[in-house]
Scaffold this motif. Structure first.
Motif, mmCIF file in Angstrom:
data_model
loop_
_atom_site.group_PDB
_atom_site.id
_atom_site.type_symbol
_atom_site.label_atom_id
_atom_site.label_comp_id
_atom_site.label_asym_id
_atom_site.label_seq_id
_atom_site.Cartn_x
_atom_site.Cartn_y
_atom_site.Cartn_z
ATOM 1 N N ILE A 84 63.839 48.493 28.877
ATOM 2 C CA ILE A 84 64.182 47.669 27.725
ATOM 3 C C ILE A 84 65.648 47.872 27.327
ATOM 4 C CG2 ILE A 84 63.640 49.135 25.733
ATOM 5 C CD1 ILE A 84 62.256 46.911 24.420
ATOM 6 N N ILE B 115 67.957 44.515 27.221
ATOM 7 C CA ILE B 115 68.628 43.992 26.030
ATOM 8 C C ILE B 115 70.125 43.860 26.294
ATOM 9 C CG2 ILE B 115 69.238 44.539 23.621
ATOM 10 C CD1 ILE B 115 66.409 45.670 23.307
ATOM 11 N N LEU C 42 74.054 36.394 26.953
ATOM 12 C CA LEU C 42 73.847 35.047 26.405
ATOM 13 C C LEU C 42 74.992 34.686 25.466
ATOM 14 C CD1 LEU C 42 70.065 34.944 25.439
ATOM 15 C CD2 LEU C 42 71.224 33.224 26.823
ATOM 16 N N GLN C 43 75.525 35.711 24.778
ATOM 17 C CA GLN C 43 76.595 35.467 23.806
ATOM 18 C C GLN C 43 77.902 35.043 24.473
ATOM 19 O OE1 GLN C 43 76.779 38.826 20.817
ATOM 20 N NE2 GLN C 43 75.179 39.549 22.186
ATOM 21 N N GLU D 202 77.355 29.832 28.749
ATOM 22 C CA GLU D 202 76.528 29.423 29.877
ATOM 23 C C GLU D 202 76.939 30.034 31.225
ATOM 24 O OE1 GLU D 202 75.836 25.270 30.083
ATOM 25 O OE2 GLU D 202 74.652 25.416 31.930
ATOM 26 N N PHE E 160 76.283 33.825 31.561
ATOM 27 C CA PHE E 160 74.837 34.087 31.500
ATOM 28 C C PHE E 160 74.169 33.712 32.813
ATOM 29 C CE2 PHE E 160 70.433 32.707 30.493
ATOM 30 C CZ PHE E 160 69.930 33.925 30.113
ATOM 31 N N GLU E 161 74.490 32.515 33.328
ATOM 32 C CA GLU E 161 73.869 32.079 34.581
ATOM 33 C C GLU E 161 74.249 33.009 35.732
ATOM 34 O OE1 GLU E 161 71.561 29.925 34.942
ATOM 35 O OE2 GLU E 161 71.704 28.410 33.372
ATOM 36 N N HIS F 2 55.916 36.710 25.632
ATOM 37 C CA HIS F 2 57.169 36.869 26.372
ATOM 38 C C HIS F 2 56.970 36.586 27.859
ATOM 39 C CE1 HIS F 2 61.274 38.394 26.514
ATOM 40 N NE2 HIS F 2 60.963 39.141 27.543
ATOM 41 N N THR G 48 66.659 29.896 32.682
ATOM 42 C CA THR G 48 67.953 29.228 32.677
ATOM 43 C C THR G 48 68.545 29.214 31.265
ATOM 44 O OG1 THR G 48 66.979 27.070 32.211
ATOM 45 C CG2 THR G 48 67.252 27.661 34.532
ATOM 46 N N TRP G 49 69.847 29.019 31.199
ATOM 47 C CA TRP G 49 70.577 28.927 29.930
ATOM 48 C C TRP G 49 69.997 27.820 29.065
ATOM 49 C CZ3 TRP G 49 74.311 30.791 26.789
ATOM 50 C CH2 TRP G 49 74.945 29.887 25.928
ATOM 51 N N GLU G 50 69.821 26.668 29.692
ATOM 52 C CA GLU G 50 69.289 25.482 29.048
ATOM 53 C C GLU G 50 67.981 25.792 28.313
ATOM 54 O OE1 GLU G 50 70.462 22.213 29.719
ATOM 55 O OE2 GLU G 50 68.869 21.194 28.581
ATOM 56 N N VAL H 73 66.582 28.758 27.558
ATOM 57 C CA VAL H 73 66.633 29.814 26.544
ATOM 58 C C VAL H 73 67.259 29.299 25.247
ATOM 59 C CG1 VAL H 73 67.505 32.110 25.966
ATOM 60 C CG2 VAL H 73 66.727 31.642 28.275
ATOM 61 N N LEU I 215 61.332 42.424 19.097
ATOM 62 C CA LEU I 215 62.442 43.379 19.205
ATOM 63 C C LEU I 215 62.213 44.595 18.315
ATOM 64 C CD1 LEU I 215 65.397 43.639 20.450
ATOM 65 C CD2 LEU I 215 66.188 42.819 18.233
ATOM 66 N N ALA J 241 59.116 46.677 19.438
ATOM 67 C CA ALA J 241 59.345 47.385 20.700
ATOM 68 C C ALA J 241 60.293 48.570 20.504
ATOM 69 C CB ALA J 241 59.898 46.422 21.756
ATOM 70 N N LEU J 242 61.367 48.362 19.735
ATOM 71 C CA LEU J 242 62.343 49.443 19.576
ATOM 72 C C LEU J 242 61.802 50.571 18.710
ATOM 73 C CD1 LEU J 242 65.670 47.426 19.386
ATOM 74 C CD2 LEU J 242 64.747 48.759 21.289
ATOM 75 N N LEU K 224 70.410 55.223 19.806
ATOM 76 C CA LEU K 224 70.282 54.269 20.905
ATOM 77 C C LEU K 224 69.448 53.060 20.455
ATOM 78 C CD1 LEU K 224 70.593 53.442 23.920
ATOM 79 C CD2 LEU K 224 68.491 54.724 24.376
ATOM 80 N N LEU L 142 70.578 49.131 20.156
ATOM 81 C CA LEU L 142 69.845 48.051 20.814
ATOM 82 C C LEU L 142 69.346 47.032 19.795
ATOM 83 C CD1 LEU L 142 67.830 50.102 23.457
ATOM 84 C CD2 LEU L 142 69.772 48.589 23.870
ATOM 85 N N THR M 53 72.396 44.889 18.871
ATOM 86 C CA THR M 53 72.719 44.009 20.003
ATOM 87 C C THR M 53 71.698 42.882 20.135
ATOM 88 O OG1 THR M 53 73.574 45.950 21.151
ATOM 89 C CG2 THR M 53 73.267 43.976 22.473
ATOM 90 N N VAL N 268 71.788 40.362 17.123
ATOM 91 C CA VAL N 268 72.943 39.469 17.218
ATOM 92 C C VAL N 268 72.690 38.400 18.280
ATOM 93 C CG1 VAL N 268 75.374 39.348 17.912
ATOM 94 C CG2 VAL N 268 74.613 41.136 16.345
ATOM 95 N N THR N 269 72.151 38.810 19.429
ATOM 96 C CA THR N 269 71.871 37.857 20.505
ATOM 97 C C THR N 269 70.905 36.776 20.034
ATOM 98 O OG1 THR N 269 72.129 39.644 22.113
ATOM 99 C CG2 THR N 269 71.103 37.622 22.894
ATOM 100 N N LEU O 69 72.389 32.826 18.682
ATOM 101 C CA LEU O 69 72.239 31.861 19.760
ATOM 102 C C LEU O 69 71.779 30.505 19.234
ATOM 103 C CD1 LEU O 69 72.803 32.307 22.768
ATOM 104 C CD2 LEU O 69 70.406 31.778 23.071
ATOM 105 N N GLN P 93 82.810 26.293 21.976
ATOM 106 C CA GLN P 93 83.407 25.685 23.160
ATOM 107 C C GLN P 93 84.407 24.607 22.758
ATOM 108 O OE1 GLN P 93 79.867 24.737 25.319
ATOM 109 N NE2 GLN P 93 79.829 26.736 26.342
#
Ligand code: HEM
Lengths: 139, 142
Positions: free
Chosen positions: A35, A39, A45-46, A49, A52-53, B35, B48-50, B52, B69, B72-73, B104, B108, B111, B114-115, B119, B128
């Motif tokens: 894990i 993570i 992902l941040q 694209e 990440f790919e 999951h 794929t990015w798309e 997710v 998250l 689990a942590l 730790l 995690l 991190t 934030v992810t 997103l 972009q």
């Protein structure tokens, strides 16, 4: 192992529980290691694209699909045995903990074969399409 | 802080950990199942990015992933502490390792949060777009 008999416990009962506990500990620690890396990898992902790919192409290569079969084993074992431990603690399943263990071995085994076959099929398909077994970053 | 960590090895601290290890375990059965279902078996096996970003644009999925998250942590951190208490007996080492284990997990947690939270397809489009404008302006900032 000879000392087990002198403790006066039923030989086989003690042994099943002991092996089950040790495996629970090992798979639990393996999952913590996983894990941590997971993570960190997914946080790409941040970066958007492209990055990440690229990362995912690496960790979804045939090599990693095979490793994933091992991870899936750890997940199934730890989850099902964890449920067994909870059942013993809260539902008074102590008397039946050995038969429950073996029923779960069969259930888990079936789940592992079905899921694992899916993962290996993917790996083989990728290799048939010319993907190398060992991934290379940025390739 | 240090005395708090030391006390976690006492009987009362131990039984709190014990019940939480079972509660988080039950939460994990559900979230881990979801999951695997979504990321391995319902999407044809390739993430794929798309896919997710689509899924994580839903607040419901953000909530499910955050629950996953945190559970689990917390479970992982307590699992590490159980092992440290079983194998490390020198008090100084114990406190050090328990602290490192929770640091730790905290790293995690940050991190991962934030992810999951940042997103946002709209937010990423903006980033972009911002980058494209910077390039369009000939690299001159603002
Ligand atoms: C899938 C659902 C899960 C269930 C039902 C579950 C259940 C449990 C239970 C009941 C315990 C306590 C065992 C005892 O007191 O003897 C435990 C321990 C532990 N779990 Fe889990 N767990 C799950 C997932 C995870 C995950 C995802 C991780 C890793 C991130 C993990 C890591 C650990 C560790 C390290 C321990 C300590 C084991 C020891 O050394 O005694 N578990 N789990």
């Amino acid at each position: 192992m000879g000392s087990l008999r002198t403790r006066g416990f039923s030989h086989y009962r003690w042994q099943t529980g002991q092996v089950a506990w040790l495996l629970h500990r090992i798979t639990g620690l393996a999952l913590v290691l996983y894990i941590t890396m997971h993570i960190w990898v997914v946080s790409s992902l941040q970066l958007g694209e492209g990055p990440f790919e690229a990362t995912m192409a690496f960790v979804q290569s045939p090599l990693f699909r095979f490793l994933e079969v091992g991870l899936f084993f750890c997940v199934i074992y730890h989850a099902l045995n964890g449920l067994r431990v909870i059942a013993i603690d809260f539902l008074g399943a102590t008397e039946k903990h050995v038969p429950i263990f073996w029923v779960l071995v069969v259930v888990g085994g079936v789940l592992w074969v079905i899921g694992g076959a899916d993962m290996i099929t993917h790996a083989i398909e990728q290799m048939n399409h010319g993907d190398p077994f060992f991934p290379s970053l940025g390739g | 802080m240090l005395s708090m960590l030391k006390r976690s090895g006492t009987k009362s601290g131990g039984s709190t950990a014990w019940i939480w290890q079972r509660i988080t375990g039950l939460v994990l059965v559900v979230t881990l199942f979801l999951h695997y279902l979504f990321l391995h078996f319902l999407n044809g096996g390739t993430v794929t990015w798309e896919e997710v970003t689509q899924r994580l644009s839903s607040p419901l999925f953000k909530m499910i992933d955050l629950t996953f998250l945190v559970a689990a942590l917390f479970h992982a951190g307590q699992g590490l502490v159980i092992n440290i208490h079983d194998y490390v007996h020198r008090p100084g080492w114990r406190v050090t390792l328990v602290t490192l284990a929770w640091l730790l997990m905290l790293t995690l947690l940050i991190t991962g949060t934030v992810t999951i939270v940042t997103l946002e397809p709209a937010y990423i489009d903006q980033l972009q777009l911002g980058a494209a404008q910077a390039v369009g302006a000939g690299g001159v900032a603002r």
